[in-house]
Design an enzyme around this catalytic site. Structure first.
Site, PDB file in Angstrom:
ATOM      1  N   HIS A  33      -1.070  10.975  28.858  1.00 46.76           N
ATOM      2  CA  HIS A  33       0.324  10.564  29.043  1.00 46.76           C
ATOM      3  C   HIS A  33       1.129  11.687  29.675  1.00 46.76           C
ATOM      4  O   HIS A  33       0.759  12.858  29.630  1.00 46.76           O
ATOM      5  CB  HIS A  33       0.932  10.079  27.730  1.00 46.76           C
ATOM      6  CG  HIS A  33       1.289  11.123  26.731  1.00 46.76           C
ATOM      7  ND1 HIS A  33       2.554  11.665  26.643  1.00 46.76           N
ATOM      8  CD2 HIS A  33       0.580  11.707  25.733  1.00 46.76           C
ATOM      9  CE1 HIS A  33       2.601  12.527  25.642  1.00 46.76           C
ATOM     10  NE2 HIS A  33       1.414  12.584  25.073  1.00 46.76           N
ATOM     11  N   ASP A  50       1.713  19.467  24.826  1.00 50.08           N
ATOM     12  CA  ASP A  50       1.723  18.019  24.641  1.00 50.08           C
ATOM     13  C   ASP A  50       2.792  17.413  25.548  1.00 50.08           C
ATOM     14  O   ASP A  50       3.989  17.546  25.278  1.00 50.08           O
ATOM     15  CB  ASP A  50       2.028  17.714  23.183  1.00 50.08           C
ATOM     16  CG  ASP A  50       2.064  16.229  22.861  1.00 50.08           C
ATOM     17  OD1 ASP A  50       1.657  15.419  23.718  1.00 50.08           O
ATOM     18  OD2 ASP A  50       2.499  15.880  21.746  1.00 50.08           O
ATOM     19  N   GLU A 103       4.176   7.247  25.804  1.00 47.67           N
ATOM     20  CA  GLU A 103       3.261   7.493  24.672  1.00 47.67           C
ATOM     21  C   GLU A 103       4.014   7.997  23.462  1.00 47.67           C
ATOM     22  O   GLU A 103       3.730   7.608  22.318  1.00 47.67           O
ATOM     23  CB  GLU A 103       2.188   8.505  25.088  1.00 47.67           C
ATOM     24  CG  GLU A 103       1.068   8.689  24.057  1.00 47.67           C
ATOM     25  CD  GLU A 103       1.345   9.765  23.011  1.00 47.67           C
ATOM     26  OE1 GLU A 103       0.533   9.906  22.075  1.00 47.67           O
ATOM     27  OE2 GLU A 103       2.376  10.474  23.103  1.00 47.67           O
ATOM     28  N   GLU A 104       4.987   8.890  23.688  1.00 48.61           N
ATOM     29  CA  GLU A 104       5.636   9.557  22.570  1.00 48.61           C
ATOM     30  C   GLU A 104       6.406   8.589  21.672  1.00 48.61           C
ATOM     31  O   GLU A 104       6.490   8.796  20.461  1.00 48.61           O
ATOM     32  CB  GLU A 104       6.583  10.653  23.088  1.00 48.61           C
ATOM     33  CG  GLU A 104       5.882  11.825  23.751  1.00 48.61           C
ATOM     34  CD  GLU A 104       5.053  12.670  22.788  1.00 48.61           C
ATOM     35  OE1 GLU A 104       4.920  12.290  21.606  1.00 48.61           O
ATOM     36  OE2 GLU A 104       4.531  13.710  23.219  1.00 48.61           O
ATOM     37  N   ASP A 121      -5.003  14.192  25.489  1.00 49.84           N
ATOM     38  CA  ASP A 121      -3.558  14.280  25.299  1.00 49.84           C
ATOM     39  C   ASP A 121      -3.164  15.745  25.444  1.00 49.84           C
ATOM     40  O   ASP A 121      -2.704  16.175  26.504  1.00 49.84           O
ATOM     41  CB  ASP A 121      -3.206  13.720  23.917  1.00 49.84           C
ATOM     42  CG  ASP A 121      -1.714  13.510  23.709  1.00 49.84           C
ATOM     43  OD1 ASP A 121      -0.938  14.306  24.256  1.00 49.84           O
ATOM     44  OD2 ASP A 121      -1.329  12.573  22.992  1.00 49.84           O
ATOM     45  N   HIS A 161       4.490  25.180  18.838  1.00 50.00           N
ATOM     46  CA  HIS A 161       5.802  24.589  18.552  1.00 50.00           C
ATOM     47  C   HIS A 161       5.810  23.119  18.975  1.00 50.00           C
ATOM     48  O   HIS A 161       6.386  22.740  20.005  1.00 50.00           O
ATOM     49  CB  HIS A 161       6.908  25.370  19.268  1.00 50.00           C
ATOM     50  CG  HIS A 161       7.069  26.772  18.775  1.00 50.00           C
ATOM     51  ND1 HIS A 161       6.227  27.797  19.137  1.00 50.00           N
ATOM     52  CD2 HIS A 161       7.982  27.325  17.931  1.00 50.00           C
ATOM     53  CE1 HIS A 161       6.613  28.919  18.555  1.00 50.00           C
ATOM     54  NE2 HIS A 161       7.678  28.653  17.811  1.00 50.00           N
TER      55      HIS A 161
END
Length: 783
Positions: A420, A431, A468-469, A497, A579
């Protein structure tokens, strides 16, 4: 993306599916031999008859494959459906498999990955607000030689408007949370003028005031512990640590128990050894967590219904009916905060209610004791309340998936690769954009192979997902739209991912795919060369997680029954703190702490590409049904052990049908894998004389049959009605845990019956699972 029939019509004298194989031709009655040359006539007739017979046999072979166009095939793939079996198995490629492997090993470049990462993390790219990135991605893939398109969906999501969190003492403000991350000179992403506020995706708007309770991680069991301790929850606001379960399930359970809001923070006690308490400096001066960092994220009820909450089970296209959303998203507001903002709230509970240390071990270990926090539960004393304000704007807006294709010569055997693109923040270096940067290197590598003359045996689809999130939205809608085609054609889905945020290789895999990944890991050198020549396999801990949820493989594995992999390099307990979903998941953090030199970005690209290549190019699919059988035995033992250790008393024979079905499947899988191995050996080594072409055709038909069983096996484990209370999830073996969200639960229907101490439910799902496993064994055994 549109659908098109795409049938290729025969021209001229060529036969088609409507041409009769036997025709009646009227001739004059027999009177005498017209030709006196009987021997010549005999040989001519024999040769012509042989040609007709061979041609008829080839026609049968051709039509034994379903080459008809499917109205549910994506338009970008339709050309593949005009190929013929002859081309599929006698393709001309100037690049053999070893040369392809060499290209895929040598092309991914750390410098290029760094370049891609710098682009993707250069500005905000929330779901539905990243069209320029989608267009840029499409253009890069096309430059690499990959035909690409953008597929859009109209989805229901939210964006932040305003928020507030204040600790009130009677009518005065005792503490006002900043709800903002620090601007750092050493981190450009934190300085962005258009940086995204701290908020939760799919959170409810609201303005609530009430006392509050520390609820530990807010797991189902944590709330049960609070109920057992007679802690008053109704009308209160939950103060929860991140971790343990998916954040949306914390809100769901709090809502069910009558709480009016949820506040979440990340406790440094969960950061392993790398903490300020242990003497480490905080980011950007050191590897420990920056105190103001905030984990954004979705609070959708992910383990109940991923995707657009208004269109469960069908794609979010313009004009489709939209359903109510209560089943999928919260009705009470929530906010994410930093541990810096959580400190005054936790300290205000000191001396009020029981201490967390008086509860079970899962409540122990908070990492802010050195800051004066005693971890009392509360509730907060009378007159001390929280005011939580969360104002969200909900809209229906387009999302943009980028889809690229390399058409293979076998159109109905497809490997899908995905990552994504959207992030909660301006960065997202780990991410998801470590995966996005690696993905570009994978696609660039395959593009160079095409330029060198390679033509793949099977079709490859590349997908850069949006949304996606928020809840796996872009991938879920795409799978729901193309389910008929995927159900017939998809062999596997390979997801990355987070490609790199540390040096430790992590793998989740369906059992069918675990062996092919392990084989590839032996071929790829680890960047961590403590011993010369070490492979990724050598330094890996060999742990393979089961498939749950939390990334874009979910719709493939749990809804469509397509075996999936999710992999990447993560951090260990002694590595710099990552983080997660914070402004500090930035290019600067990655460059200094996460993957200096971007070598792990290039390494995951090599692994990803080689796994795909092995599935694409090996004549017999490199899947393992015996690994599936081994997995089933392990999962059944796990369910039995759970039942034994619970207070729930079950008849010891209740699992007998499951044991019998698993034994049947183990026998069938051993036979099938043995046949497949022999077919592969015959393909490469059998000495078939040129004058016996039917033997070659027979071998190819047997390979086709074995591959079809491999391809469709995972689909046999789907239960059309879905799981109880969450019918979108169809797989009887794999699903996210109902109250965990991310972590995989095996035999979820049975496990939920044990958790609920429901004998009828356990027996129901043992019966369903046993029948499905037996059916899968029968599927492998059929001719």
């Amino acid at each position: 993306m549109t659908f098109d029939a795409g049938n290729e019509k025969p021209t001229g004298a060529m036969a088609n599916e409507h041409t009769p194989l036997i025709q009646t031709v009227q001739v004059r009655p027999y009177v005498r031999d017209r030709y006196p040359h009987h021997r010549l006539r005999f040989w001519c007739t024999s040769v012509l008859s042989t040609i007709v017979l061979v041609g008829g046999f080839v026609a049968v072979v051709l039509f034994s494959f379903d080459w008809k166009s499917d109205s549910h095939v994506p338009a970008v793939l339709e050309r593949a459906h005009s190929q013929k079996i002859a081309e599929a198995w006698s393709r001309r490629t100037s690049l053999d498999y070893q040369d392809l492997q060499t290209i895929l090993l040598e092309t991914p470049d750390a410098g290029k990955a760094r370049e891609w990462s710098e682009y993707y993390t250069s500005g905000p790219h929330l779901a539905g607000k990243n069209l320029t990135q989608a267009l840029w991605t499409k253009e890069r893939w096309q430059e690499f030689g990959i035909e690409s398109t953008i597929v859009d969906y109209d989805v229901y999501i939210n964006y932040p408007k305003s928020h507030r969190l204040a600790l009130l003492e009677k009518d005065s403000v005792k503490f006002e949370a900043r709800l903002e991350e620090n601007v750092l000179n050493e981190d450009k992403a934190s300085q962005a003028a258009d940086r995204i506020p701290t908020f939760h995706g799919y959170s409810a708007s609201g303005n609530v005031t009430g006392g509050y309770v520390f609820v530990n991680y807010g797991t189902y069991q944590d709330f049960e512990d609070l109920k057992a301790a007679k802690v008053d929850l109704k009308g209160k606001i939950a103060l929860a640590k991140y971790g343990g379960v998916f954040r949306g399930l914390k809100v769901k359970r709090a809502q069910e128990l009558g709480m009016v809001g949820v506040v979440m923070y990340t406790d440094p006690g969960d950061d392993g050894e790398v903490t300020e308490k242990n003497g480490n400096k905080t980011y950007p001066d050191g590897p420990a967590r920056e105190p103001s960092s905030v984990q954004r994220g979705s609070v959708q009820f992910l383990s109940f219904a991923p995707g657009d909450p208004t269109t469960p089970g069908y794609p979010s296209k313009p004009g489709v009916p939209r359903l109510p959303v209560d089943h999928a998203i919260p009705s009470i507001p929530s906010l994410p905060i930093s541990y810096e903002d959580a400190l005054p709230l936790l300290k205000a509970l000191n001396g009020h209610g029981p201490k967390a240390s008086s509860f079970s071990k899962s409540w122990h270990g908070g990492g802010l004791d050195y800051k004066g926090v005693e971890y009392n539960i509360g509730p907060s004393p009378e007159g001390l309340t929280l005011n939580l304000v969360n104002e969200q704007e909900y809209v229906t807006t387009p999302l943009w998936n980028v889809v690229g294709v390399i058409n293979g010569t076998i159109p109905d055997e497809v490997i899908v690769l995905g990552n994504h693109r959207d992030a909660w923040i301006a960065g997202g270096a780990g991410d998801p954009n470590s995966g996005s940067a690696a993905f570009n290197e994978v696609i660039r590598s395959f593009g160079l192979a095409l330029q060198a003359g390679w033509k793949p045996l099977r079709t490859i689809v590349f997908a850069s997902w949006d949304g996606e999130e928020y809840g796996l939205v872009g991938s879920t809608e795409w799978v729901e739209e193309y389910l008929p085609w995927l159900a017939n054609s998809a062999v596997a889905y390979l997801n990355v991912d987070v490609g790199a945020r540390g040096p430790s290789y992590k793998l989740s895999a369906a059992p069918l795919l675990s062996k092919v990944v392990q084989d590839v890991l032996l071929l790829v050198k680890s960047p961590n060369q403590t011993i010369a020549g070490q492979s990724v396999f050598d330094v890996w801990d060999k742990h393979i997680s089961t498939m749950g949820s939390g990334s874009d493989f979910t719709a493939f594995q749990d809804f469509a029954g397509i075996p999936s992999v999710d992999m990447g390099f993560g951090e260990g307990p002694k590595d710099p703190v990552y983080h997660y979903h914070s402004n500090y998941d930035s290019f600067d953090w990655m460059d200094r702490f996460g993957d200096p030199g971007f070598h792990y970005h290039a390494t995951i690209a090599r692994v990803w590409a080689l796994v795909a290549a092995k599935l694409v190019e090996t004549p017999v699919l490199q899947l393992s049904t015996t690994d599936y059988a081994t997995g089933l035995d392990k999962y059944i033992d796990s369910v039995k052990q759970k039942a034994k250790t619970s207070d729930f008393v079950l008849d010891e024979n209740v699992f007998a049908p499951l044991d019998h079905a698993a034994a049947h499947f183990k026998f069938a899988s051993t036979i099938h894998d043995g046949i497949a191995a022999q077919l592969l050996d015959d393909y490469y080594h059998a000495d078939i004389p040129w004058w016996k072409p039917w033997l070659r055709v027979r071998l190819l038909l047997a390979i086709r049959n074995a591959n079809t069983k491999y391809k469709l096996l995972e689909r046999q484990f789907l239960h059309a009605e879905g799981l109880d209370d969450r019918p979108w999830f169809k797989h009887v073996v794999f699903a996210p845990g109902k109250w965990t969200g991310y972590a995989g639960a095996t035999f979820p229907g049975i496990v939920e019956g044990v958790d609920e101490e429901d004998d009828v439910k356990v027996r129901k799902w043992v019966g369903i699972a046993a029948k499905i496993i037996d059916g899968a064994a029968d599927f492998l055994e059929k001719e």
